[in-house]
Scaffold this motif. Structure first.
Motif, PDB file in Angstrom:
ATOM      1  N   VAL A 101       0.798  -0.906  -0.313  1.00 41.97           N
ATOM      2  CA  VAL A 101       0.356   0.386   0.025  1.00 41.97           C
ATOM      3  C   VAL A 101       0.944   1.114  -0.365  1.00 41.97           C
ATOM      4  CG1 VAL A 101      -1.675   1.701   1.068  1.00 41.97           C
ATOM      5  CG2 VAL A 101      -1.737  -0.848   1.326  1.00 41.97           C
ATOM      6  N   LEU A 102       1.815   1.231   0.576  1.00 41.28           N
ATOM      7  CA  LEU A 102       3.041   2.297   0.746  1.00 41.28           C
ATOM      8  C   LEU A 102       3.416   2.694  -0.664  1.00 41.28           C
ATOM      9  CD1 LEU A 102       4.682   2.122   3.864  1.00 41.28           C
ATOM     10  CD2 LEU A 102       3.735   3.962   3.217  1.00 41.28           C
ATOM     11  N   THR A 103       4.209   1.540  -0.989  1.00 40.07           N
ATOM     12  CA  THR A 103       4.894   1.993  -2.453  1.00 40.07           C
ATOM     13  C   THR A 103       3.876   2.611  -3.273  1.00 40.07           C
ATOM     14  OG1 THR A 103       5.519  -0.439  -1.918  1.00 40.07           O
ATOM     15  CG2 THR A 103       6.495   0.246  -3.872  1.00 40.07           C
ATOM     16  N   LEU A 104       2.920   1.497  -3.444  1.00 34.45           N
ATOM     17  CA  LEU A 104       2.071   2.525  -4.556  1.00 34.45           C
ATOM     18  C   LEU A 104       1.003   3.659  -3.901  1.00 34.45           C
ATOM     19  CD1 LEU A 104      -0.883  -0.782  -5.300  1.00 34.45           C
ATOM     20  CD2 LEU A 104       1.280   0.609  -6.536  1.00 34.45           C
ATOM     21  N   GLY A 105       1.303   4.197  -2.666  1.00 34.87           N
ATOM     22  CA  GLY A 105       0.512   5.495  -2.513  1.00 34.87           C
ATOM     23  C   GLY A 105       1.751   6.308  -2.695  1.00 34.87           C
ATOM     24  N   ILE A 106       3.133   6.057  -2.450  1.00 39.76           N
ATOM     25  CA  ILE A 106       3.730   6.627  -3.299  1.00 39.76           C
ATOM     26  C   ILE A 106       4.213   7.264  -4.240  1.00 39.76           C
ATOM     27  CG2 ILE A 106       6.743   7.055  -2.944  1.00 39.76           C
ATOM     28  CD1 ILE A 106       6.449   5.420   0.215  1.00 39.76           C
ATOM     29  N   VAL A 107       4.187   5.888  -5.412  1.00 43.28           N
ATOM     30  CA  VAL A 107       4.247   5.782  -6.457  1.00 43.28           C
ATOM     31  C   VAL A 107       3.072   7.105  -7.310  1.00 43.28           C
ATOM     32  CG1 VAL A 107       4.294   5.177  -8.809  1.00 43.28           C
ATOM     33  CG2 VAL A 107       5.042   3.932  -6.944  1.00 43.28           C
ATOM     34  N   ALA A 108       1.731   6.864  -6.891  1.00 41.95           N
ATOM     35  CA  ALA A 108       0.796   7.541  -6.871  1.00 41.95           C
ATOM     36  C   ALA A 108       0.709   8.787  -6.746  1.00 41.95           C
ATOM     37  CB  ALA A 108      -0.394   6.843  -6.381  1.00 41.95           C
TER      38      ALA A 108
ATOM     39  N   GLY B  72       3.579  10.355  -6.838  1.00 41.57           N
ATOM     40  CA  GLY B  72       4.792  11.409  -6.861  1.00 41.57           C
ATOM     41  C   GLY B  72       4.303  11.412  -8.740  1.00 41.57           C
ATOM     42  N   SER B  73       3.309  10.628  -8.511  1.00 44.78           N
ATOM     43  CA  SER B  73       3.160  10.639 -10.139  1.00 44.78           C
ATOM     44  C   SER B  73       1.703  11.582 -10.435  1.00 44.78           C
ATOM     45  CB  SER B  73       2.215   9.426 -11.087  1.00 44.78           C
ATOM     46  OG  SER B  73       3.538   8.288 -10.689  1.00 44.78           O
TER      47      SER B  73
ATOM     48  N   ILE C 114       2.199  14.386  -8.142  1.00 46.78           N
ATOM     49  CA  ILE C 114       2.711  15.831  -8.533  1.00 46.78           C
ATOM     50  C   ILE C 114       3.038  15.918 -10.179  1.00 46.78           C
ATOM     51  CG2 ILE C 114       4.686  16.933  -7.324  1.00 46.78           C
ATOM     52  CD1 ILE C 114       4.295  15.275  -5.303  1.00 46.78           C
ATOM     53  N   ILE C 115       3.911  14.958 -10.556  1.00 46.90           N
ATOM     54  CA  ILE C 115       4.492  15.176 -11.682  1.00 46.90           C
ATOM     55  C   ILE C 115       3.405  16.164 -12.684  1.00 46.90           C
ATOM     56  CG2 ILE C 115       6.032  14.181 -14.018  1.00 46.90           C
ATOM     57  CD1 ILE C 115       6.974  12.412 -11.738  1.00 46.90           C
ATOM     58  N   LEU C 116       2.595  14.915 -13.016  1.00 45.97           N
ATOM     59  CA  LEU C 116       1.667  15.792 -13.808  1.00 45.97           C
ATOM     60  C   LEU C 116       0.758  16.966 -13.477  1.00 45.97           C
ATOM     61  CD1 LEU C 116      -0.611  11.597 -13.760  1.00 45.97           C
ATOM     62  CD2 LEU C 116       0.312  13.120 -15.722  1.00 45.97           C
ATOM     63  N   PHE C 117       0.154  17.419 -12.351  1.00 47.33           N
ATOM     64  CA  PHE C 117       0.094  18.246 -11.848  1.00 47.33           C
ATOM     65  C   PHE C 117       1.251  20.100 -12.251  1.00 47.33           C
ATOM     66  CE2 PHE C 117       0.147  22.194  -9.398  1.00 47.33           C
ATOM     67  CZ  PHE C 117      -0.896  22.568  -9.304  1.00 47.33           C
ATOM     68  N   VAL C 118       2.197  19.510 -12.107  1.00 46.77           N
ATOM     69  CA  VAL C 118       3.582  20.416 -12.823  1.00 46.77           C
ATOM     70  C   VAL C 118       3.586  20.321 -14.149  1.00 46.77           C
ATOM     71  CG1 VAL C 118       5.824  20.912 -11.996  1.00 46.77           C
ATOM     72  CG2 VAL C 118       5.480  19.508 -11.056  1.00 46.77           C
ATOM     73  N   VAL C 119       3.125  19.432 -14.843  1.00 52.02           N
ATOM     74  CA  VAL C 119       3.280  19.179 -16.327  1.00 52.02           C
ATOM     75  C   VAL C 119       2.277  20.222 -16.604  1.00 52.02           C
ATOM     76  CG1 VAL C 119       3.275  17.857 -18.056  1.00 52.02           C
ATOM     77  CG2 VAL C 119       4.776  16.862 -16.292  1.00 52.02           C
ATOM     78  N   ALA C 120       0.632  19.488 -16.189  1.00 53.88           N
ATOM     79  CA  ALA C 120      -0.598  20.118 -16.806  1.00 53.88           C
ATOM     80  C   ALA C 120      -0.557  21.908 -16.425  1.00 53.88           C
ATOM     81  CB  ALA C 120      -0.999  19.285 -16.299  1.00 53.88           C
ATOM     82  N   LYS C 121       0.392  22.047 -15.364  1.00 53.53           N
ATOM     83  CA  LYS C 121       0.902  23.546 -15.405  1.00 53.53           C
ATOM     84  C   LYS C 121       1.215  24.518 -16.623  1.00 53.53           C
ATOM     85  CE  LYS C 121      -2.205  24.662 -12.041  1.00 53.53           C
ATOM     86  NZ  LYS C 121      -3.069  25.819 -12.606  1.00 53.53           N
ATOM     87  N   LYS C 122       2.409  23.516 -16.621  1.00 55.51           N
ATOM     88  CA  LYS C 122       3.718  24.053 -17.103  1.00 55.51           C
ATOM     89  C   LYS C 122       3.814  24.335 -18.670  1.00 55.51           C
ATOM     90  CE  LYS C 122       9.001  25.127 -17.343  1.00 55.51           C
ATOM     91  NZ  LYS C 122      10.265  24.662 -16.786  1.00 55.51           N
ATOM     92  N   PHE C 123       3.418  22.820 -19.135  1.00 55.36           N
ATOM     93  CA  PHE C 123       2.764  22.821 -20.774  1.00 55.36           C
ATOM     94  C   PHE C 123       1.486  23.156 -21.522  1.00 55.36           C
ATOM     95  CE2 PHE C 123       6.620  20.453 -19.380  1.00 55.36           C
ATOM     96  CZ  PHE C 123       7.141  20.692 -20.385  1.00 55.36           C
TER      97      PHE C 123
END
Lengths: 447, 301
Positions: B9-16, B18-19, B21-30
């Motif tokens: 649960v922890l691993t998946l939660g961290i991956v989720a 992390g993704s 955050i990345i998606l949010f940043v990318v969506a804002k920037k591009f």
């Protein structure tokens, strides 16, 4: 002994060489000829005569155009030019032609009309090349490619072998077969001239094994000439196509988009060898050619030495026959690659090998059915293309993919259409797509 | 067991996380800002994606319209199937003036029916005009005429053109034709032309595109234009709408007043109109009649 042939694809249609035993006979001189200005591959020639000009047999009537690929055209009769007008060609479309009314049969003085064989080759290579160009010699195998261009060999593009095409793989046609039997010595001297022009010391003549008499006669005759070899080949269509013949004889493959010279080969038809002999040794331009007229409903069939520009109806007259009532289709050329014509009132050109009259039982195509993905067309394609796919792409006018699938490498032999169990008109669509892709490529090059 | 669960649960939660955050940043920037007007304009267009405007589909035209609107002029862009009403609505949305468009219609310029241009040979190949035309000159022998293998029918997305089973010629359904021009491009012999619908649907055209000399053309077709020039003379002096080029007459739609005077003089009947042509007039009174002709005809309708 196992006979040589090409490895990929090919079919073997019924041969039907009905006129194989009929000697070549002259048709005589027609009353009027119409000599098309575009009877070779490349740019049309520019006429140098006008209405009222008196011409003799062998007078130059049209000079080769400014384009690189073009050829001279000579008058095939003596008489007066009536007009330069559009006449229907084999497709029915009207193309410019010189129309000459025949008066007598006077030949240019420079032409040697004696039947004696002239063996000694006096001209040097440059003179030979110049003469081939001047005399308007084009390849008589069907593509009518101007011959002088083929012999433009230099240090960068060297040839080592001359291949002479005596295959005649098309069913019905026999004009090359008869020529090999009746003008054997002349062809051999022609080959010697061509070897000199191409700067090679080896010549190979490929003849299919269904012409044993021609093979035997050519082999006997070839013994007297150095470097000439006659090779019997297994009967298989389309062995007469240059790529397939070179593969069969020399086991060399020509890459797509390249010419025989790129693999060190110069290739010409036996008819061209005879025409080159006459041009160099007898000073005779290309004014006549052998044309076959054949068909199962004709009582007689024939091979005729015909003046270029005479109407095709003359062949029937020479046979002493009228058009059989049952005829449903007249094919200009052989049944595999030839095209149906509207009527026999079309002029015979340098590229006319023969006419085949076909009756109803064989002429009509069956209704095309769905493609059943049997891949027979892929199996018989001598180039290794996928005809079923090219047909679809061409029908959808997806020319980009057509080009990517090498549609321009198609030699239009028709093996795919011949073998298709669903009777799909594969070649018709491929021809259409190929023409469009080539047009697009031309436009791209011009940009 | 519990640790296994916890770790997964922890691993998946961290991956989720992390993704995310990345998606949010990318969506804002591009982020690509698309003009909302493009969607609105697309909704107003007919949605047939016929390509008649020259753009790749209706959305393509909408993008072009919005781009042009930013520059302040959309008068160069048109939607042939939508017509003036659609363009007016779009112009209103974009707050600009739409260019006035003359309503057009596809016109088939060949009269070589089975009766008038009888078959000389039978074609026995694939049913495609473009393939047939590349092979030979046609069953009737006319190298300019319709071959009747329905490439235009296949090209029409509005079902506005069909082959008449009796004449074997294409017929345009006036109610359905939107003048998108697909059939014009599909016809390998350029027989179909887009012409203005004309006032009160009155239009006149030369029903032939054969450029051969008269005698040759007539051999294959009884209703061919033979280039005699009678229609050119019959056209009123002030109008001069008919030109003769390479044995073929052509009626200029900008000049033609649809009087129909050229129709009765044509010896082969190669001129066609959508209205009843005037009866042939006796010779003595040509000038006055010609001038008054268009008005009276119009009034009569």
């Amino acid at each position: 002994m196992k006979l040589k042939t090409f490895k990929i694809g090919g079919v073997h249609p019924p041969e039907n060489k009905l006129s194989a035993n009929v000697p070549i006979a002259p048709t005589g001189v027609p009353k009027q000829v119409s000599i098309p200005l575009s009877q070779h591959l490349g740019a049309p020639s520019d006429p140098v005569v006008e209405k009222g000009t008196a011409v003799k047999v062998g007078t130059l009537i049209a000079r080769k155009g400014k384009a690189f690929i073009s050829a001279n055209i000579h008058s095939s009769v003596s008489g007066t030019v009536v007009k330069i007008d559009d006449v229907p060609d084999s497709s029915g479309y009207r193309k410019p032609a010189v129309i000459i009314k025949v008066e007598g049969d006077v030949w240019e003085d420079s032409i040697d009309r004696s039947p004696d064989l002239v063996k000694e080759i006096k001209s040097d290579r440059d003179a030979i090349l110049q003469k081939i160009e001047d005399m308007g010699i084009v390849g008589l195998g069907g593509a009518t490619f101007p011959s002088h261009i083929k012999y433009m060999v230099d240090d960068k593009r060297k040839a080592d072998t001359l291949v002479i095409n005596g295959v005649e793989c098309e069913p019905y046609l026999t004009c090359d077969h008869r020529l090999m039997l009746e003008r054997t010595e002349e062809i051999m001297v022609g080959i010697q001239i061509m070897m000199k022009a191409a700067k090679v010391d080896r010549a190979m003549i490929g003849i299919e094994s269904n012409k044993p008499d021609a093979i035997q006669k050519m082999q006997e005759c070839a013994k007297a000439y150095k470097g000439v070899e006659v090779v019997p080949l297994k009967v298989q269509y389309p062995q007469g196509a240059e790529k397939q013949l070179i593969k069969a004889l020399l086991n060399r493959e020509i890459p797509g988009g390249k010419l025989p010279l790129d693999v060190g080969v110069v290739i010409n038809n036996v008819g061209t060898a005879f025409a080159i002999y006459e041009a160099i040794q007898k000073n005779k331009p290309m004014v006549e050619r052998v044309v076959t007229i054949t068909g199962k409903n004709l009582k007689k069939t024939g091979n005729f030495l015909t003046r270029i520009g005479s109407p095709a109806t003359m062949l029937l007259e020479a046979l002493g026959e009228t058009l059989p009532e049952k005829t449903t289709k007249i094919i200009n050329g052989g049944p595999m690659m030839g095209k149906a014509v509207n009527s026999l009132d079309i002029p015979i050109t340098k590229g006319t090998c023969g006419f085949v009259l076909v009756d109803e039982s064989e002429a009509l195509r069956a209704e095309p059915d769905f493609c059943i993905r049997c891949a027979k067309c892929v199996g018989v394609c001598p180039i290794g293309l996928e005809p079923y796919r090219l047909e679809q792409l061409s029908n959808r006018q997806n020319y980009e993919l057509c080009e990517a699938e090498s549609i321009t490498d198609c030699i239009e032999c028709g093996s795919c259409s011949y073998t298709c169990p669903s009777c799909r008109p594969l070649l018709d669509y491929i021809r259409f797509g190929k023409a469009n892709v080539m047009r697009i490529q031309r436009e791209r090059r011009q940009k | 067991m519990n640790t296994v669960m916890l770790y997964s649960v922890l691993t998946l939660g961290i991956v989720a996380a992390g993704s995310a955050i990345i998606l949010f940043v990318v969506a804002k920037k591009f982020r690509v800002d698309e003009d909302p007007r493009i969607d609105e304009v697309t909704a107003l267009l007919p949605g047939a994606n016929c390509g008649g405007c020259g753009n790749p589909g209706c959305r393509g035209l909408a993008e072009a319209l919005v781009k042009a609107a930013d520059k302040g002029d959309i008068s160069g862009l048109k939607c042939p199937p939508g017509g003036n009403d659609t363009m007016a609505a779009i112009a209103k949305l974009l707050g600009l003036e739409a260019g006035e468009m003359v309503p057009m219609i596809a016109v088939v310029r060949c009269g070589g029916s089975l009766e008038k241009a009888p078959k000389k040979v039978d074609y026995n190949g694939p049913n495609k005009c473009a393939v047939s035309v590349a092979l030979f000159n046609g069953e009737s022998g006319c190298p300019y005429g319709c071959v009747g293998l329905s490439d235009c029918v296949a090209a029409c997305v509005f079902n506005a053109i069909y082959i008449d089973p009796v004449t074997h010629l294409p017929v345009v359904d006036e109610a359905k034709c939107t003048a998108c021009g697909a059939c014009v491009k599909a016809c390998p012999r350029s027989i179909i032309e887009l012409r203005p619908k004309g006032k009160k649907d009155r239009r006149v055209w030369i029903n032939c595109v054969n450029k051969e000399i008269g005698a040759v053309a007539l051999k294959n077709c009884k209703v061919a234009c033979i280039g005699c020039g009678k229609c050119v003379k019959a056209c009123p002096e002030k109008v001069q709408a008919i030109t003769m080029e390479k044995n073929l007459a052509y009626i200029d739609t900008n000049k033609c007043i649809s009087c129909g005077l050229c129709i009765p003089v044509c010896p082969t009947g190669a001129i066609k109109a959508t209205f009843e042509p005037p009866a042939p007039k006796p010779k003595p009174q040509p000038e006055k009649e010609q001038k008054s002709e268009p008005n009276t005809e119009n009034a009569a309708q």
